[in-house]
Scaffold this active site. Structure first.
Site, PDB file in Angstrom:
ATOM      1  CD  GLU A   1       0.776  -1.115   8.984  1.00 55.34           C
ATOM      2  OE1 GLU A   1       0.019  -0.374   8.335  1.00 55.34           O
ATOM      3  OE2 GLU A   1       1.738  -0.678   9.645  1.00 55.34           O
TER       4      GLU A   1
ATOM      5  CG  ASP B   1      -2.389 -13.368  -0.430  1.00 58.06           C
ATOM      6  OD1 ASP B   1      -1.549 -12.707   0.227  1.00 58.06           O
ATOM      7  OD2 ASP B   1      -2.249 -14.572  -0.690  1.00 58.06           O
ATOM      8  CG  HIS B   2       1.259 -12.382  -2.653  1.00 57.95           C
ATOM      9  ND1 HIS B   2       0.712 -13.068  -1.583  1.00 57.95           N
ATOM     10  CD2 HIS B   2       2.604 -12.529  -2.555  1.00 57.95           C
ATOM     11  CE1 HIS B   2       1.693 -13.630  -0.897  1.00 57.95           C
ATOM     12  NE2 HIS B   2       2.846 -13.304  -1.446  1.00 57.95           N
TER      13      HIS B   2
ATOM     14  CG  HIS C   1       2.452  -3.639   6.230  1.00 61.29           C
ATOM     15  ND1 HIS C   1       3.448  -3.294   7.100  1.00 61.29           N
ATOM     16  CD2 HIS C   1       2.032  -2.476   5.659  1.00 61.29           C
ATOM     17  CE1 HIS C   1       3.613  -1.985   7.090  1.00 61.29           C
ATOM     18  NE2 HIS C   1       2.772  -1.456   6.223  1.00 61.29           N
TER      19      HIS C   1
ATOM     20  CB  CYS D   1       3.206   5.746   4.721  1.00 64.43           C
ATOM     21  SG  CYS D   1       3.507   4.756   6.188  1.00 64.43           S
TER      22      CYS D   1
ATOM     23  CG  HIS E   1      -0.364   0.164   2.536  1.00 66.58           C
ATOM     24  ND1 HIS E   1      -1.104   0.394   3.676  1.00 66.58           N
ATOM     25  CD2 HIS E   1       0.930   0.133   2.954  1.00 66.58           C
ATOM     26  CE1 HIS E   1      -0.297   0.477   4.714  1.00 66.58           C
ATOM     27  NE2 HIS E   1       0.937   0.326   4.318  1.00 66.58           N
TER      28      HIS E   1
ATOM     29  CG  HIS F   1       5.373   0.333   2.843  1.00 68.81           C
ATOM     30  ND1 HIS F   1       4.851   1.585   2.629  1.00 68.81           N
ATOM     31  CD2 HIS F   1       4.776  -0.135   3.960  1.00 68.81           C
ATOM     32  CE1 HIS F   1       4.001   1.866   3.585  1.00 68.81           C
ATOM     33  NE2 HIS F   1       3.921   0.843   4.406  1.00 68.81           N
TER      34      HIS F   1
HETATM   35 NI    NI Z   1       2.462   0.433   5.741  1.00 68.48          NI
END
Ligand code: NI
Length: 277
Positions: A125, A80-81, A43, A35, A16, A41
């Protein structure tokens, strides 16, 4: 018939990026820090889904766990991914903060009645940060985890040595002894429609550092002015931590203080008026 709640956890990985289109680079950088970095990046998110319902007399279940797992796997295919901003339709206008992702996952899950009555979505997260959504539009809870190490000895001054030993056992060792305390601070409130945040996390971190961590980390709790002459138990400490933080939050309201004294012991305090479950 009384209801039973059950909670299922499932992990997914996603990228995100935070940024507000109408703001220039400097303002985005000031509000969102790293961010805002391109292209984003990622998580390892942990999704925790709580459903409630009556226990089926035939199956002995609230919901078939296999079906629930299948639905969770199905809905997470979309996340996902993936890059949440680019690959999903949900974050074109909204910023994919933990609070906003939890709310989106609630909506996606609420559209699947076969999983039973959805009660709570909690999204981690990482191990230190989670958001809770219970279906009230624009409202969320955010929990941040902190650590401090401190010493204490449980000994009541009005009791004899024998009485103290009997009551507190090893916790009365003259040492004193200490613990790695783990503190969970939960703030509830309104998700800012522009930033997607309920509370600015660095500002919350500073408040906790200033009023709690600086005061207790690597200190003797029995010498603290608010604990001297009182027992430095987990119960008393949780209430003191609440009192130190309740009027010092940058936004939202304090919903609960969770305190782990050891891996095997957890205390929770929700304030005076929240004695109800
Ligand atoms: Ni983040």
């Amino acid at each position: 018939m009384p209801e039973v709640r059950l909670t299922k956890r499932i992990e997914f990985a996603a990228a995100h990026r935070y940024g507000h289109k109408a703001w220039d680079e400097a303002r985005n950088r000031a509000v969102f820090g790293a961010c805002f970095n391109e292209p984003g990046h990622g998580h390892n998110y942990m999704l925790e889904v709580t459903v409630a319902g009556e226990v089926d007399l035939q199956t002995g279940m609230v919901v078939n766990l296999y079906d629930l797992k299948q639905v969770l796997k199905e809905i997470l295919e979309e996340f996902d991914h993936k890059h949440l901003n680019l690959d999903t339709p949900y974050f074109r206008e909204k910023i994919p903060t933990t609070e906003n992702i939890a709310a989106v996952l609630w909506d996606v899950l609420a559209a699947r009645p076969e999983i039973g009555r959805l009660e709570k979505v909690r999204l981690f997260e990482d191990e230190d940060l989670s958001a809770e959504f219970v279906g009230i539009a624009g409202q969320a809870g955010l929990t941040k985890r902190y650590h401090f190490a401190a010493a204490h000895r449980l000994r009541h001054r009005d009791l004899s040595a024998e009485q103290n030993q009997r009551l507190f056992g090893k916790c009365d060792s003259p040492g004193p002894h200490g613990h790695n305390y783990v503190l969970h601070v939960t703030v509830q409130g309104t998700i800012d429609p522009i930033t997607g945040m309920l509370v600015d996390i660095p500002t919350l971190d500073r408040a906790v550092a200033e009023h709690i961590l600086r005061r207790f980390d690597h200190q003797d709790l029995d010498r603290d002015p608010d604990l001297t002459g009182r027992m430095a138990t987990g119960e008393n400490l949780a209430r003191l931590l609440w009192n130190l933080l309740v009027n010092r939050l940058p936004a939202g309201r304090l919903a609960r203080i969770g305190l782990s004294e050891t891996r095997g012991m957890y205390y929770e305090y929700r304030g005076e008026e929240a004695g109800k479950p």
